[in-house]
Every structure is written in C-alpha cells, then in structure tokens.
Design a protein around this motif. Structure first.
Motif, PDB file in Angstrom:
ATOM      1  N   ARG A 181      -7.112   6.386   0.278  1.00 30.52           N
ATOM      2  CA  ARG A 181      -7.061   6.246   1.728  1.00 30.52           C
ATOM      3  C   ARG A 181      -7.651   4.922   2.198  1.00 30.52           C
ATOM      4  N   THR A 210      -2.107   9.929   3.924  1.00 31.38           N
ATOM      5  CA  THR A 210      -2.826  10.427   5.095  1.00 31.38           C
ATOM      6  C   THR A 210      -3.099  11.921   5.017  1.00 31.38           C
ATOM      7  N   ARG A 219      -5.774  -0.556  -1.526  1.00 33.43           N
ATOM      8  CA  ARG A 219      -4.354  -0.783  -1.781  1.00 33.43           C
ATOM      9  C   ARG A 219      -4.017  -0.585  -3.248  1.00 33.43           C
ATOM     10  N   PRO A 247       0.825  -1.221   0.000  1.00 30.14           N
ATOM     11  CA  PRO A 247       0.000   0.000   0.000  1.00 30.14           C
ATOM     12  C   PRO A 247       0.854   1.264   0.000  1.00 30.14           C
ATOM     13  N   THR A 248       0.352   2.285  -0.671  1.00 31.36           N
ATOM     14  CA  THR A 248       0.959   3.613  -0.629  1.00 31.36           C
ATOM     15  C   THR A 248       0.138   4.445   0.346  1.00 31.36           C
ATOM     16  N   LEU A 249       0.687   4.716   1.516  1.00 26.00           N
ATOM     17  CA  LEU A 249      -0.070   5.389   2.560  1.00 26.00           C
ATOM     18  C   LEU A 249      -0.274   6.860   2.197  1.00 26.00           C
TER      19      LEU A 249
END
Length: 488
Positions: free
Chosen positions: A195, A144, A198, A140-142
C-alpha cells in the motif's frame, strides 16, 4: 470488587488455544471453576507425539516460532521452560526442476528481496529471473483492498516466483493455495508495503533489513516434542478436563450459559457463568447458530484443508550422504504427492541423540484440492514417502519403522477477506455477555498465535466476570442490609 472465585467457566475444545485460556484464567484466580470439554479421546489437537523406532517424534506441529513470545511463555508457565531446545540447522531447500536448491537469502515468506541471491539459488529459470527484475520498473500495482497473495505477487514479479517460492512456502503453513489466500491475513508485512511501496523487491529488502540480527533461532521445540505441551498446560491450569465429551448445544440463560452435552439419549446439562469456544470454525458455527447467528454465518465460510504426515525412520546407512539442512519444500508444479520433507534428526540434535544411527524423516502430503492423495490407505502413503526419499535423497532399502498420521480438516484457510470475516464474527460474539472465541481460525495457525488467542479470550471472560460483580448503575447500598446487598 475483584472477587470472581467460584464462578464457572466452560471451555469447549481442548486444543492448545483452549488449554492456554484455561491456564490464564487459573492464574487470574485459582478459585475459578474451569471445565474443559474435548470431543476427542485426547487433548492437544494437532499437538501429539508418539514413538517411531523407539524415539518420541511429533506427529503434528513439530516446532513453534521462537521470535514470537506467546508460545515460549506458555511453555514456561506450564513448567517446561527448561525443556525448550533450538534447532541444529534451519537451512531449508526447495525442490525445483528436479533438484534441491537452497532457499535464497533474505526472502520474506518466499518473496525475494535480493536478485543476486535469487539468481544464485537457481530456483527460477533465466526467464523467470528476468521477470522478477521488471518489478523495479513496472508502474505501481494499486492495492486498496485485500487481494490474494498470488494476484499481487504475480503482478509484481511474475508467475514463476509464485509457483516455485510462494506456493511451497504457503503450502507448508496452510496446505492452501496462493490464488485464494489473503495477502492481508497471511503476509501482513508485505500487504502493508503493497500500500506504500512501488517495488516489491525494495519492500521485501526493507522488511528483511528490519529483522533482528541477534534475536536467536527462529524456531524452538520441546525435548519430548511439542506433543508434550498440552498435558503440561492442562495440569498447570487446574481445570477439570473431560475428553470424549461432545457439546451439542449452547443456550443463553438468564444467569449465563447452558451447554447440552453428550448423545441425545444420555444428554447432560452443564450450566456456566461464561463460555469460551476453542473449537474449529465449523463446529463453533453450529454452536453459535441459535444465539449468535451472524457470527455463525461468518465462521461457516471458513474452509479447512486436510493433510497427512508420514514419518520414516531409516538406518543411517540407507542414505549415501547424510541429509543436510532442515528439509525441503516441494512446489505443486513439480507434480509430486509429497509437499515437504523435514529431516528431523538433522534439524533437532536431541532427536539425533535419542535415535543414534537413525535418520528420521517427516513427509507431508496433501494440499487444498488434492484430497485424492489422502484417500489412499496408509501403506500407499508410506510407499509415496519412501519413493520420494529414494528419488530425491537416494535412500536405499526399507525404513526400520513408519508411522502415518492423518489430519483431516485441520488447517483453516485464510482466504481473501479473512480479517474482515473474523472481525464481523467477533463483533457478533461480543454482543453476547460471557462468550469468547479462540483458536487457529482467527489470527494465525501457529502455536504462539493460538496461545495468544487463548490469553485474549481469557481476558475477555475475566473482564465480564469482574464487571458482573460491580454494583449495578442506579443502585444504592442499604445501610441496614447485610454487606454487599443492594437496594434499588
């Protein structure tokens, strides 16, 4: 009490957002005094049409989203419901590695959702296509906080999909750069998926699947061009519209607002109960500097890009084959001055009918950071557009007519952090009674989005005016006094 007739509302800016605000105010109470002050010699902002080879063709925005209702609703309120028309085709292409290639089915603002469709389009190289497929297995590329469009999509799908699909798509809307534009502000559905999901491929396929299948055409326009909308809205609003009128100062007074208008030697004072600022962010910032400095500081940070539209009207015989599809986008990596071309007479059947035996093409030039292209004179811009048609479409000979329209500083850039910036500006303005903002700088650059901000601004002003008419807290009515007089 809901009586607000006779109160004076001044709208600074006669673009479609300000005119929409005027119309909604008038519909709430036709006895309101509404004044629209526009600094230019005409109203409408980027909505303007003029003749090319005897055909009325838009020089600015030529369509609006049909699946968002505010634009169509505004046209109907202005009496233009019967003038709404739909495109004959919306099939668009991308110029990639020197060839026109159809946009892949199921893409979401350029984000592919189907690897098979992407492969068939031929837009990406084999290596670029393989990199997109890695999205399915990468961790996953977070996300936030707000990030740039390019940063997120490049992390998931690689640089080639950014360069050859995302950049031309966003370049067409904002004339901006994906490494600066906000994911939250320009691709909210993709940002939401970032958000929770994935895989971006999977997220895009879910978004594409949710799109209504029978919602009708994506775009619509008016028979006499989107340039016919401002005058109709202005007329329906009943407002006193003044052009060539520049507002220099905005001052809070005990009873409302004071506007200083015109040149220093011949200045005019206009008093108002409420004011709506419907101008671009920079002039709004200057007007707010005295009374709402925090809002002014936020708006001053919004940058604008410039562009030009070159309209060419060719004899039909100039093209070996009649153009197919609505037009094409040009990625910046192709190194060409033209960033997009619209085949107006193919896209809009009513233009084809008006301009029989003509092929009318609109070429867009100019991206953020490419201002040097726009410093050329009109003849050079026409030559660049003609060269594009010769090299890509095989056009022969000279056009029957041409038009160059320059839109300097016209497209706000929704850079990373844009939504928070706008929220802070609005919060600061909300602390000033009887003041509201609207326009393309806030929630979207399209006509429906601008119309929506105008309606929201009008609602805010109406709420303020009605609240002022209500009895003040702690006051009581004097039975012996005339009706409505209050005694502390």
């Amino acid at each position: 009490m809901d009586e607000i007739s006779g109160r004076h509302v001044v709208i600074v800016g006669g673009g479609i957002a300000g005119l929409a605000a005027a119309l909604h105010l008038n519909r709430a109470d036709a006895r309101l005094k509404i004044t629209v002050l526009e600094g230019a010699v005409r109203i409408g902002g980027k909505l303007h049409a003029s003749e090319v080879a005897g055909v009325e063709v838009d020089a600015g925005a030529e369509a609006m989203l049909a699946r968002r209702p505010e634009g169509k609703d505004l046209a109907r309120l202005a009496g233009l419901g019967d003038a709404l028309v739909h495109p004959g085709t919306t099939r668009a292409a991308v110029l990639s590695r020197g060839s026109l290639r159809a946009m892949p089915a199921g893409q979401v603002m350029g984000v592919p959702s189907d690897l098979v469709a992407l492969a068939r389009s031929g837009i990406l190289s084999p290596g670029g296509l393989a990199r997109v497929s890695l999205d399915r297995v990468l961790p996953p590329t977070l996300v936030t906080t707000d990030v740039s469009v390019a940063a997120y999509i490049r992390a998931r799908m690689g640089g080639e999909v950014v360069d050859r699909l995302i950049e031309p798509m966003l370049g067409g809307v904002y004339a901006g750069r994906s490494d600066r534009l906000s994911l939250d502000a320009t691709m909210p559905s993709v940002a939401a998926a970032a958000r929770t999901e994935r895989s971006l491929l999977r997220a895009a396929s879910v978004i594409a699947a949710k799109a209504p299948k029978d919602a009708g055409p994506v775009f619509t326009t008016l028979k006499h061009g989107m340039g016919s909308l401002p005058q109709a809205v202005a007329k329906a609003s009943g407002a006193d519209v003044r052009t060539g009128t520049t507002v220099r100062e905005l001052i809070r007074t005990e009873d409302g607002w004071r506007l200083v208008v015109g040149p220093t030697r011949e200045e005019e004072i206009i008093d108002a109960d409420a004011v709506i600022l419907a101008v671009p962010a920079r002039p709004a910032s200057r007007l707010l500097a005295r009374e709402a400095p925090r809002a002014a500081a936020e708006l001053a940070r919004i940058e604008y890009s410039s562009m030009a539209v070159v309209t060419l009207a060719y004899p039909g015989a100039a093209f070996p084959q009649a153009p197919r599809g609505s037009g094409y986008l040009v990625p910046a990596v192709e190194g060409r001055p033209v960033k997009a071309a619209t085949f107006a007479t193919t896209k809009w059947p009513h233009l084809a009918e008006a301009g029989r035996d003509l092929v009318i093409v609109r070429c867009s030039l100019g991206r953020l950071g490419e201002e040097a292209v726009l410093q050329r004179d009109d003849a050079e811009l026409v030559a660049l557009a003609m060269n594009e048609m010769t090299e890509i479409m095989g056009a022969r000979g000279l056009p029957a007519d041409t038009r160059v329209t320059r839109w300097g500083g016209s497209l706000p850039q929704y850079d990373v952090g844009h939504l928070d910036r706008v929220a802070r500006a609005r919060a600061a303005v909300a602390a000033q009674p009887g003041l509201a903002l609207c326009g393309a700088a806030y929630d979207g650059v399209g006509i429906p989005a601008c119309a929506a901000t105008g309606r929201t601004a009008a609602a805010r002003i109406l709420e303020h005016l009605r609240a002022e008419q209500e009895p003040k807290a702690g006051a009581r009515t004097d039975p012996a006094a005339p009706e409505g007089r209050m005694k502390p």
